[in-house]
Design a protein around this motif. Structure first.
Motif, PDB file in Angstrom:
ATOM      1  N   SER A   1     -10.312  12.836   0.350  1.00 26.87           N
ATOM      2  CA  SER A   1     -10.162  13.088  -1.077  1.00 26.87           C
ATOM      3  C   SER A   1      -9.148  14.201  -1.332  1.00 26.87           C
ATOM      4  CB  SER A   1     -11.508  13.481  -1.682  1.00 26.87           C
ATOM      5  OG  SER A   1     -11.368  13.782  -3.049  1.00 26.87           O
TER       6      SER A   1
ATOM      7  N   THR B   1       0.836  -1.199   0.000  1.00 24.87           N
ATOM      8  CA  THR B   1       0.000   0.000   0.000  1.00 24.87           C
ATOM      9  C   THR B   1       0.873   1.252   0.000  1.00 24.87           C
ATOM     10  OG1 THR B   1      -1.741  -1.132   1.234  1.00 24.87           O
ATOM     11  CG2 THR B   1      -1.777   1.275   1.255  1.00 24.87           C
TER      12      THR B   1
ATOM     13  N   TYR C   1       2.813  12.484   2.202  1.00 23.80           N
ATOM     14  CA  TYR C   1       1.416  12.601   1.788  1.00 23.80           C
ATOM     15  C   TYR C   1       0.750  13.722   2.585  1.00 23.80           C
ATOM     16  CZ  TYR C   1       1.667   7.866  -0.270  1.00 23.80           C
ATOM     17  OH  TYR C   1       1.983   6.761  -1.028  1.00 23.80           O
TER      18      TYR C   1
ATOM     19  N   SER D   1      -7.186   8.329   6.672  1.00 28.26           N
ATOM     20  CA  SER D   1      -6.159   7.652   5.873  1.00 28.26           C
ATOM     21  C   SER D   1      -5.812   8.410   4.598  1.00 28.26           C
ATOM     22  CB  SER D   1      -6.617   6.240   5.499  1.00 28.26           C
ATOM     23  OG  SER D   1      -5.656   5.633   4.658  1.00 28.26           O
ATOM     24  N   CYS D   2      -4.532   8.687   4.441  1.00 26.70           N
ATOM     25  CA  CYS D   2      -4.073   9.373   3.229  1.00 26.70           C
ATOM     26  C   CYS D   2      -4.025   8.422   2.040  1.00 26.70           C
ATOM     27  CB  CYS D   2      -2.689   9.979   3.465  1.00 26.70           C
ATOM     28  SG  CYS D   2      -1.414   8.774   3.889  1.00 26.70           S
ATOM     29  N   TYR D   3      -4.202   7.124   2.291  1.00 28.23           N
ATOM     30  CA  TYR D   3      -4.155   6.137   1.219  1.00 28.23           C
ATOM     31  C   TYR D   3      -5.525   5.890   0.589  1.00 28.23           C
ATOM     32  CZ  TYR D   3       0.320   4.966   3.418  1.00 28.23           C
ATOM     33  OH  TYR D   3       1.584   5.014   3.958  1.00 28.23           O
ATOM     34  N   ASN D   4      -6.586   6.435   1.213  1.00 23.44           N
ATOM     35  CA  ASN D   4      -7.957   6.146   0.766  1.00 23.44           C
ATOM     36  C   ASN D   4      -8.610   7.421   0.231  1.00 23.44           C
ATOM     37  OD1 ASN D   4     -10.584   5.378   0.376  1.00 23.44           O
ATOM     38  ND2 ASN D   4     -10.838   4.405   2.379  1.00 23.44           N
ATOM     39  N   ALA D   5      -8.690   7.538  -1.084  1.00 24.54           N
ATOM     40  CA  ALA D   5      -9.226   8.754  -1.695  1.00 24.54           C
ATOM     41  C   ALA D   5     -10.704   8.970  -1.360  1.00 24.54           C
ATOM     42  CB  ALA D   5      -9.039   8.704  -3.206  1.00 24.54           C
ATOM     43  N   LYS D   6     -11.430   7.907  -1.052  1.00 21.78           N
ATOM     44  CA  LYS D   6     -12.833   8.047  -0.703  1.00 21.78           C
ATOM     45  C   LYS D   6     -12.994   8.615   0.704  1.00 21.78           C
ATOM     46  CE  LYS D   6     -14.485   4.286  -3.664  1.00 21.78           C
ATOM     47  NZ  LYS D   6     -15.169   2.973  -3.713  1.00 21.78           N
ATOM     48  N   ASP D   7     -12.011   8.334   1.550  1.00 25.75           N
ATOM     49  CA  ASP D   7     -12.069   8.779   2.935  1.00 25.75           C
ATOM     50  C   ASP D   7     -11.518  10.190   3.082  1.00 25.75           C
ATOM     51  OD1 ASP D   7     -12.752   8.349   5.576  1.00 25.75           O
ATOM     52  OD2 ASP D   7     -10.740   7.661   6.109  1.00 25.75           O
TER      53      ASP D   7
ATOM     54  N   GLY E   1      -1.921   2.512   8.993  1.00 26.11           N
ATOM     55  CA  GLY E   1      -1.852   3.928   8.675  1.00 26.11           C
ATOM     56  C   GLY E   1      -0.439   4.465   8.720  1.00 26.11           C
TER      57      GLY E   1
END
Length: 541
Positions: free
Chosen positions: A527, A362, A508, A519-525, A495
């Motif tokens: 954006s 990830t 990030y 989470s910076c890895y989840n664009a839905k969470d 995370g």
């Protein structure tokens, strides 16, 4: 008759005495009133900073006083003392005048020429030694021997196709290559000095980082920290702008615990979710990093570089017998590496030969060094360059990770990349990126088990040993970061926060909602997007 003779004799004696008394008085009076004077200078031409002596050569009458006062017609060019000592101050011509103290109507002058001393040697320097293609830099005289010699020079270039230079020292880079700029003294054309410049590739344009926290419910506080790059020898950052019209708090530039710059934006509970948007933009000119002449001189100052020798949350222990230290010692022993440069190269080569790129990780990875060395044997850029840095630090070599984003496309949202550097005494910070060697190998379908691996990988390693390309901008350095204002969230599984709440790295955007990590890895969470608009405004020095 006798009385008459005596009277005449007495009268004659009295007249003689009177005459003898009057004659000296007449002579002294003439000495106090000269009618003419002339001057003589030991040298009529002097250099700046040197001296000459002016004195009265003749006086009329000869017995008249030679006492005079001196003055200079221009003290900026030359000064003169009461004793006639003239000191050159700057180039030009000046008149030194002597006025009789006994007869102020009597004057005389001598002309003195002040010149610059002849240069025996000189030195020049450039505002930057790596100049971006299409950009400019300046060269100038930094010193001249003797110190007061003229710094006036003429500039020339060894290759006008690579770079031109004006007589004011403005260098305009034309195309990639190495060029020599030479300065020749105008006073002594045998005296010259040169500087070599590398004209390198460059990437320039505007980066925009847009964040959106509108998908979170109303009535809560939302916060984001956006990494803001800063200028250094390899990149120039200008025109930093923040647009967050509905934010309740914006701090354009804060400093975190590692010295990185961030933009802090906060929306309080009263802000409606749709208004939780912001954009950070800046212009970047990034230069290709050209491998320097790797000269090792002296030893590592461990006190000065303590920050880049310490253990981090994910580095593992560097103590004797630890996994990291044992592996590092074995690498340098097997390579018979003795110097800092030899050890760094041995670790770089070992990593390329023994680890691999794993695209299933990830993000850029978290850089858990012990786990990588013992279990996974690979990862993404943060994982791989974390191993490189940890092994170097375990050997007492200062090293650090640099977190940034590739500027090689219009949409660069997922283009985060970590690079690495080590410190070489006598040279400075040197780039090395084993992670990108292994990424290119994976892209090219190559493995260290292939029969032609060595012939394939050597030129790839050469690209990333000591240098790197221009299509990247550095956002931050170091690990285990406390932001400003400090983050408040607790660590979340998978995370970017460490167990103690510090930030693993600041590559990030980092966000919190209602005090919880987003989470910076989840664009839905959480954006956010990064875009890059390339241009050719290459102001790089």
């Amino acid at each position: 008759m006798k009385k008459c003779v005596k009277r005449l004799a007495l009268f004659g004696l009295m007249m003689a005495v009177a005459f003898s008394m009057i004659l000296p008085t007449t002579t002294n009076a003439a000495a106090k009133k000269p009618t003419k004077i002339t001057l003589k200078a030991s040298k009529t031409t002097v250099t700046v900073g040197s001296k000459t002596k002016v004195k009265v050569k003749t006086v009329k009458p000869k017995s008249a006083s030679k006492a005079v006062t001196f003055k200079s017609s221009n003290k900026k060019i030359a000064t003169v003392t009461s004793k006639g000592v003239v000191t050159g101050k700057k180039t030009g011509k000046v008149k030194i005048t002597a006025v009789s103290k006994k007869n102020k109507k009597v004057k005389a002058s001598v002309k003195i020429t002040v010149k610059n001393p002849v240069a025996k040697s000189l030195k020049i320097a450039a505002s930057c030694t790596n100049v971006c293609e299409g950009g400019t830099c300046t060269v100038s005289v930094t010193s001249v021997n003797p110190k007061l010699a003229s710094k006036a020079v003429t500039y020339s270039t060894s290759d006008k196709d690579i770079a031109t230079v004006t007589q004011k020292g403005l260098v305009s880079a034309q195309k990639k290559g190495t060029v020599t700029i030479t300065a020749t003294s105008k006073i002594n054309k045998k005296v010259k000095a040169s500087v070599k410049l590398n004209v390198v590739y460059a990437q320039s344009g505007t980066v925009k980082n847009t964040v959106d926290m509108s998908n979170k419910p109303a009535g809560k506080v939302a916060k984001v920290w956006l990494p803001v790059p800063t200028s250094d020898d390899n990149q120039k950052i200008t025109n930093v702008k923040v647009d967050a019209p509905k934010a309740t708090k914006v701090i354009k530039a804060t400093k975190d615990s590692a010295g990185n710059t961030a933009c802090y934006i906060e929306w309080d509970a009263s802000v409606v979710p749709a208004d939780r948007t912001a954009t950070l933009s800046y212009h970047v000119t990034r230069k290709e990093v050209v491998r320097p002449n790797l000269v090792e001189k002296g030893s590592v100052d461990k006190a000065k570089f303590a920050e880049y020798l310490k253990e981090t949350e994910k580095s593992g222990s560097f103590k004797e017998g630890s996994i990291v230290k044992t592996q590092a010692d074995k690498i340098v022993k097997d390579a018979n590496a003795k110097t800092v440069l030899q050890k760094a190269k041995a670790i770089f080569d070992w990593e390329v030969a023994n680890l691999h790129r794993d695209n299933s990780v990830t993000g850029c990875g978290l850089g858990d060094v012990e786990n990588i060395l013992t279990t996974t044997k690979g990862g993404k850029c943060t994982d791989l360059n974390s191993v490189f840095v940890a092994l170097l630090r375990a050997e007492g070599i200062p090293a650090r990770e640099m977190f940034g984003i590739r500027i090689n496309a219009a949409d660069i949202t997922g283009n985060q990349h970590c690079r690495a550097q080590f410190y070489l005494p006598g040279t400075g910070w040197v780039e090395a990126d084993p992670a990108d060697v292994l990424k290119q190998a994976l892209t090219d379908g190559k493995s260290n088990t292939d029969a032609d691996w060595n012939s394939y990988v050597e030129p790839v390693k050469d690209k990333y040993w000591g240098g790197n390309n221009e299509k990247w901008v550095m956002l931050s350095i170091e690990r285990d970061i406390t932001l400003s204002p400090a983050q408040s969230a607790k660590a979340a599984t998978g995370g970017i926060l460490n167990a103690d709440g510090t930030l693993n790295n600041f590559g990030y955007p980092y966000g919190e909602f209602d005090g919880e990590y987003v989470s910076c890895y989840n664009a839905k969470d959480f954006s956010y997007t990064y875009t890059f608009a390339e241009d050719h405004n290459r102001d790089c020095c």
